[in-house]
Design a protein around this motif. Structure first.
Motif: not given
Length: 292
Positions: A50, A96, A123, A175, A199, A216-217, A220
């Motif tokens: 991430t 993360s 995030d 994540t 991701t 995901g973050g 992306y």
């Protein structure tokens, strides 16, 4: 009086004089009036996929301003980066998720001053589907049922009568660990979940699979549709800087740099850059949210 013979001395003197008068090549540092570049100083940064995009941008900006510094950024997942930190094969681990108690103990066994855990960006975990999917939002309970395998068709959450294709991250991912804890309550992901390395790979898979879902973050999200998420349907909201700040988006998190001791030297300078106003503008440009 006879003079000493100079036939062997004169060419040598001439060579020395000519050599000493040579100008440096045009365009060199000496010709430009700047000191020659010193030896490179190396810093390794490894871990969270991430954070890779953001850390690479920080590194590029920092190295432009500090020509003698070399910063190497690689991914592999939060767990991989933290293991490298413990083993002494990276200077900074990107994560993360917070460090686990066992990881903290392992660091302290070798480095009594550590660990040092620094939040460098904010995030939120986004869940996303194919752009053609009619579903616009899901509750945490619905996401849990999908990722545990209890809900297997989109019609059960307001979509088409089609099977849900579930995508996940690998177990070394921070994540993955965050979703397992915060969404699944510590339970294991369904065996139907297709695990992908990074991701970007999950986003790409969902963009190609009409009935897919992934997470995901926020940085992306390209070519997929982000879902509103809430503790119930009435409170479901999209991830944004505002919903992170006011707490209405339920899946906010901090992103970390982890070290075995308080940073000094190049590590300190690089972290100072990341947390500076300029560095936090890079956070926003990369699709994340500033930590302060």
């Amino acid at each position: 009086m006879r003079w000493p013979r100079r036939s062997h001395l004169f060419p040598l003197v001439l060579l020395v004089l000519v050599s000493g008068c040579r100008r440096p090549p045009k365009g060199s540092g000496e010709d430009a009036g700047t000191p020659p570049r010193g030896p490179e100083v190396m810093l390794t940064v490894k871990g969270s996929d991430t954070l890779v995009i953001l850390a690479q941008r920080w590194a590029e900006h920092f190295m432009k301003a500090h020509p003698g510094a070399r910063i190497q950024v690689t991914g592999g997942g939060s767990g991989t980066g933290i293991a490298a930190l413990i083993n002494g094969t990276t200077d900074i681990a990107m994560a993360s998720r917070p460090l686990e108690d066992a990881e903290r103990r392992q660091v302290r066994q070798k480095h009594p001053q550590g660990p040092v855990e620094l939040a460098v960006a904010l995030d939120g975990i986004s869940f996303y589907v194919h752009e053609s999917n009619p579903v616009s939002g899901l509750t945490l309970a619905q996401l849990k049922a999908i990722y545990l395998g209890d809900t297997t068709r989109w019609k059960d959450v307001g979509g088409e009568d089609k099977p849900i294709v579930v995508y996940s991250r690998e177990s070394s991912s921070g994540t993955y660990a965050y979703v397992k804890e915060r969404v699944l309550g510590g339970q294991d992901f369904t065996e139907r979940a297709q695990t992908l390395p990074g991701t970007a790979a999950v986003v790409n898979a969902v963009s190609l699979e009409r009935h897919g879902i992934g997470f995901g973050g926020a940085a992306y999200l390209r070519g997929v549709k982000a879902l509103k998420v809430g503790r119930d349907a009435q409170r479901a909201v999209f991830l944004s800087a505002e919903t992170l700040r006011d707490g209405t988006y339920p899946l906010a998190r901090e992103l970390y740099f982890d070290l075995v001791r308080p940073p000094s030297g190049l590590a300190r300078e690089f972290i100072d850059h990341a947390l500076s106003p300029e560095g936090q503008r890079t956070v926003i440009d990369a699709g994340f949210f500033p930590v302060k």
